[in-house]
Scaffold this active site. Structure first.
Site, PDB file in Angstrom:
ATOM      1  CD  GLU A 195      -2.903  -1.086   2.384  1.00 39.54           C
ATOM      2  OE1 GLU A 195      -3.868  -1.864   2.359  1.00 39.54           O
ATOM      3  OE2 GLU A 195      -2.732  -0.246   3.301  1.00 39.54           O
ATOM      4  CD  GLU A 224      -3.362  -5.805   4.144  1.00 40.24           C
ATOM      5  OE1 GLU A 224      -4.265  -5.021   4.516  1.00 40.24           O
ATOM      6  OE2 GLU A 224      -2.156  -5.532   4.235  1.00 40.24           O
TER       7      GLU A 224
END
Length: 460
Positions: free
Chosen positions: A166, A363
């Site tokens: 991220e 995720e």
């Protein structure tokens, strides 16, 4: 009954990060990262004043935790390496860290759990932050040294690597909002951080491929599909710009090797372009990722900006504003919309616009506060809400795969309850409950359910 069966070899697992799970923040030679430092100077910013000192004690308990992974039939696990543990001064290897990671990877492999190892998960070493963090070219080169060191030490056993998790988050939270250290709000500096992150990622990909190791290297991006309020020209443009800033600014250079021309023109118009040196764009172009990890939690819904922002400083919010979809369902604890179909839309988007690159869900999860309310007489958290969350996302993922999207795995966030930045332990995500007083672990109902799914490679 519909059966949702997944391909042979599909990876079922969980994700974690070093700072959020290892603990042992100042032992065995580890240097401070930005979280250690920030908690020292502003502990009141952290939920209930809980910092990263011990987190979930994975550093001490990794062997038993890996046995717990095997007990619920997980066949893969995504940890990260702590840069400030492995190279405390940025240059020299900490042998105690090498011993820990060697033992961890060996233990995973001995239990049939494939490691997918991430290099950077928001945990900049403090001494590099003092040199400018990702604003600094020196830090880009330091990251490449760190990556090469990790490949040399562990690349004989670790066959799947990722450069960043991220990378938008340090940009968005640390340089566009006041939620992560260094708490800067400056779009031009944010753009520099984003560009240097992509340059650092490409250099690490280059180093990995040049090392001649028999594996793959990717990147993990949190993709938030941008849905417009309507098909009006203004709403569609707002969604397009949100997508440029928050998705394509990392997705396009990582997978396609180039930035979207619309993004470049927008940044040029507002004098926000970063300093680009000779050869930078060629490195990004020539060293794209082998696979993609996708973190998906929520969509982004936007509409045309109806009220101008009364400031001279340009931020992404100048170009759109949030839209509340009347039919949305919310996770009230996290304040996030639950929209399972978004995962299908991502799957088809990758197939149609990014060469159907191999990818996996890196995720996906649901954070809930005060889960102790749901502990039954046997001590198990009855988290049916989380099972429902996983099940509905997996149905949509399965549909995308049936239509040809090249997905090879599904990882939940996270294996056990862990510390989560400013939120500390406010929201729990784990397949295992962690008793913070004793650090004992207890499987949740969702852990048992996902274990059955992994064992059967599907569900009804």
């Amino acid at each position: 009954m519909t059966t949702y069966q997944f391909p042979d070899g599909f990876l079922w697992g969980a994700a974690a990060s070093a700072t959020q799970t290892e603990g042992a923040a100042d032992v065995d030679g580890k240097a401070k990262n930005i979280w250690d430092y920030w908690f020292e100077i502003e502990p009141e910013r952290f939920h209930e004043g809980v910092g990263p000192q011990e987190t979930s004690t994975f550093y001490k308990n990794f062997q038993a935790d890996i046995e717990r992974m095997k007990a619920i039939h997980l066949n893969s696990f995504r940890p990260s390496i702590s840069w400030s543990r492995l190279l405390p001064d940025g240059t020299n290897v900490n042998q105690q860290a090498v011993d820990f990671y060697n033992q961890m990877f060996d233990e995973l492999l001995a239990h049939g759990v494939e490691p997918i190892v991430n290099l950077y998960h928001f945990d900049m070493p403090m001494h590099f932050q003092e040199k400018g963090g990702w604003e600094s070219r020196e830090v880009v080169e330091a990251f490449n040294h760190y990556a090469q060191t990790a490949f040399d030490l562990f690349g004989d056993r670790v066959k799947k690597w990722t450069t960043f998790n991220e990378p938008i988050v340090p940009v968005e939270m640390g340089y566009l909002n006041d939620f992560h250290y260094p708490c800067v709000v400056d779009m031009k500096r944010a753009v520099a951080v984003a560009f240097h992150s992509m340059l650092a990622s490409a250099k690490a990909v280059q180093s990995y491929h040049q090392a001649g190791l028999h594996g793959e290297i990717g990147i993990i991006l949190n993709l938030t599909p941008s849905y417009p309020r309507s098909h009006s020209k203004g709403d569609m443009e707002a969604a397009k710009i949100a997508d440029l800033f928050f998705n394509r600014s990392f997705l396009d250079p990582s997978v396609l090797g180039a930035y979207p021309s619309e993004l470049v023109e927008l940044l040029r118009k507002y004098e926000l372009l970063p300093t680009i040196e000779a050869g930078d764009l060629e490195i990004i172009q020539q060293h794209t990722v082998d696979f993609l990890g996708v973190n998906y939690y929520q969509p982004r819904r936007v509409k045309e900006r109806e009220t101008p922002i009364q400031t001279e400083a340009i931020l992404p919010e100048n170009f759109f504003e949030p839209y509340i979809w009347p039919e949305r369902r919310m996770n009230p604890y996290r304040g996030w919309e639950i929209y399972e179909k978004g995962l299908y839309d991502i799957a088809i988007h990758i197939k149609e616009n990014y060469g159907n690159i191999p990818w996996y869900v890196a995720e996906n999860g649901m954070g809930v506060e005060n889960e102790e309310r749901f502990i039954d007489d046997s001590g198990m958290v009855q988290d049916d809400y989380r099972i429902e969350f996983y099940k509905e996302h997996l149905k949509w993922l399965h549909k995308g795969m049936e239509e040809g999207s090249n997905c090879f795995g599904y990882h939940v966030w996270t294996f056990m309850d862990n510390w989560s930045w400013l939120n500390a332990y406010k929201n729990r995500y784990g397949l295992y409950r962690v008793d913070l007083r004793t650090q004992k672990r207890y499987v949740k109902q969702s852990g048992k359910w996902l274990g059955q799914v992994a064992q059967q490679n599907g569900f009804e």
